[in-house]
Scaffold this motif. Structure first.
Motif, short mmCIF file in Angstrom:
data_model
loop_
_atom_site.label_atom_id
_atom_site.label_comp_id
_atom_site.label_asym_id
_atom_site.label_seq_id
_atom_site.Cartn_x
_atom_site.Cartn_y
_atom_site.Cartn_z
N CYS A 51 -29.46 -6.23 -41.84
CA CYS A 51 -28.62 -6.06 -41.19
C CYS A 51 -28.22 -6.86 -39.76
O CYS A 51 -29.59 -6.63 -39.15
CB CYS A 51 -28.65 -5.33 -40.93
SG CYS A 51 -27.17 -4.59 -39.95
N GLN A 91 -23.64 3.94 -40.16
CA GLN A 91 -23.55 2.62 -39.90
C GLN A 91 -24.76 2.28 -39.59
O GLN A 91 -25.39 3.43 -38.74
CB GLN A 91 -22.09 2.91 -39.52
CG GLN A 91 -21.66 1.63 -38.72
CD GLN A 91 -20.77 1.15 -38.03
OE1 GLN A 91 -19.38 1.81 -37.84
NE2 GLN A 91 -21.01 0.58 -36.75
N VAL A 92 -25.27 1.53 -39.28
CA VAL A 92 -26.18 0.72 -38.58
C VAL A 92 -26.07 -0.23 -38.09
O VAL A 92 -25.60 -1.28 -38.70
CB VAL A 92 -27.32 0.77 -39.47
CG1 VAL A 92 -28.20 1.76 -39.76
CG2 VAL A 92 -27.23 0.06 -40.75
N GLU A 109 -22.77 1.15 -32.95
CA GLU A 109 -22.19 -0.09 -32.73
C GLU A 109 -23.68 -1.01 -31.32
O GLU A 109 -23.43 0.02 -30.13
CB GLU A 109 -20.65 0.11 -31.57
CG GLU A 109 -20.12 -0.02 -31.98
CD GLU A 109 -19.40 -1.16 -33.28
OE1 GLU A 109 -19.58 -2.11 -32.64
OE2 GLU A 109 -19.14 0.11 -34.47
N SER A 110 -23.56 -2.19 -32.11
CA SER A 110 -24.58 -2.94 -31.69
C SER A 110 -24.73 -3.19 -30.30
O SER A 110 -25.91 -3.23 -29.44
CB SER A 110 -25.01 -4.07 -32.15
OG SER A 110 -24.23 -4.59 -32.67
#
Ligand SMILES: N[C@@H](CCC(=O)N[C@@H](CS)C(=O)NCC(=O)O)C(=O)O
Length: 125
Positions: A51, A91-92, A109-110
């Motif tokens: 991802c 969610q990753v 959220e990155s």
């Protein structure tokens, strides 16, 4: 099937690109690294291998020299259940932070995760 294959292939390309372009990482005094290692024990990163958002966070973790436990949340993994049970959704990337009072924060959220890690470990030099 084809979409999955293309997505996996792209993910692999991104991961290889990431590994090939990892330059230096933060170096700390032994005491500061020990404190950093201890702080990281209260965190875990839920991620998928290919991802791009997870790669972004893993790069930050690498650069900041943080031994954060990484848990794959891919289908069939036990950690996927942990993520759903704790964070509420698949969610990753998702960073689990255990607070000193025992409460947990599940940060999605990155961009937010990277900002949190940069700020939290800015003074661990
Ligand atoms: N805006 C989010 C996007 C994260 C995202 O889209 N992650 C995808 C994987 S690349 C995901 O978790 N999808 C859920 C799934 O595949 O079940 C971020 O920057 O972290």
């Amino acid at each position: 099937m084809l979409v999955k294959f293309i997505r996996n292939a792209l993910g692999l390309v991104i991961v290889i690109g990431d590994v090939l372009t990892r330059w230096s990482r933060v170096k700390r005094s032994p005491d500061a690294q020990e404190a950093t290692d201890k702080a990281c024990q209260s965190m875990a990163l839920y991620h998928f291998f290919g991802c791009p958002f997870c790669v972004k966070v893993r790069r930050t973790i690498y650069k900041l020299n943080l031994p954060i436990n990484k848990k794959s949340a891919s289908e069939g993994s036990q950690y996927r259940h942990e993520l759903i049970a704790g964070g509420g959704k698949v969610q990753v990337p998702c960073l689990r932070i255990q607070n000193p009072d025992g409460s947990e924060q599940w940060m999605y959220e990155s961009k937010q995760i990277n900002a949190y890690l940069r700020e939290r470990f800015a003074n661990y030099q």
